[in-house]
Design an enzyme around this catalytic site. Sequence first.
Site, PDB file in Angstrom:
ATOM      1  CB  SER A 126      -0.957  -0.047   1.196  1.00 57.23           C
ATOM      2  OG  SER A 126      -1.983   0.900   1.055  1.00 57.23           O
ATOM      3  CG  ASP A 280      -6.278  -2.831  -4.043  1.00 57.75           C
ATOM      4  OD1 ASP A 280      -7.054  -1.956  -3.603  1.00 57.75           O
ATOM      5  OD2 ASP A 280      -5.079  -2.902  -3.720  1.00 57.75           O
ATOM      6  CG  HIS A 309      -5.728  -2.201  -0.094  1.00 60.50           C
ATOM      7  ND1 HIS A 309      -4.791  -2.039  -1.095  1.00 60.50           N
ATOM      8  CD2 HIS A 309      -5.217  -1.557   1.006  1.00 60.50           C
ATOM      9  CE1 HIS A 309      -3.771  -1.325  -0.642  1.00 60.50           C
ATOM     10  NE2 HIS A 309      -4.005  -1.029   0.637  1.00 60.50           N
TER      11      HIS A 309
END
Length: 334
Positions: A126, A280, A309
């Site tokens: 991320s 995601d 995610h």
Amino acid sequence: MSQVQTGIFKLGDLETERGGVIRDAELSWQTHGTLSPTRDNVIVYPCSYGATHETQEWLIGPDGVLDPARWFVVIPDMFSNGLSSSASTDPEFPSLVTMADNVHAQYRLLTEEFGIDRLAAAYGFSMGAGQAYHWAALYPSFVDRAIVVCGSARTSPHNRVFLSGLLRILEAAPEYCGNGRFTAEPVAAKRAFAHVYAGWGLSQDFYRARLFETVLGAPDLDSFLQTDWVDRFAESSAADLYAQALTWLEADISTSYDGDLAAALGAISAGVLLMPSATDLYFRTADNELELASLRSAELVEIPSIWGHRAGSPRDIPADLDFLRRRVRDWLDT
């Protein structure tokens, strides 16, 4: 050097690239493993949004994604995560601290504190993946490999809309007094923030399959939103949530290339492993596919998951963790 160490690296007054100074800047860090005599086994593992070295260390272990018996893993705490210098503790904290600012500070940590002159890899998930990308772009001769898990080289317009929504929620709080500051913690605003975040952090398929009940053990949806999202964000300062959201919003490795992302990607000499999640909602596989076309040496491996995610940080998802572990370890072995 012991297997696990923590410390604070003092940077002095740190000028940021968009203006402003972090006074007496500090970078918190944790290391796992042993630095080899030749200092060639180093992996830097930057933090994701709201994370600290304490919440990320689960990924490291003999059976983890990163094996400390082989690698010397350095987790630098991102600015405004509450451990490194943060907006929540410094009333004069700059209005914007970029990913590049974080990576430049991390470079000083590795070179000045540990005497490291080369990275075997930069690994991140991320926002940590964005920092791994910045490592490869900002220090091309320093980084051998970059592992980008559910991340991107530049925050996409779609992702910016999500972040803009979060920022507007915090700004609408009666406790907000401008410039990312609050007179008190905005409890109701952070609750709204958490509910919006929950709709993006996990996929529609995750909710349709009710995995919050069958896998995570929540009795119902409202309980899951409270325990996994509201309670989690309640622990973070609103000023830090705001500051890190701006860091994410403005992430872009092409800044020093006049916005030419293809040129910035093409200048990366490190091998790059792109690992998007199939579902995601932030970092789409299609965005990584566009990046792949401009990278010199890269591979894209999609995580086949309905966890959205979170598939990139699969602490409680055995199948996704096994997939991530096998693919990362195999790639590092090639």
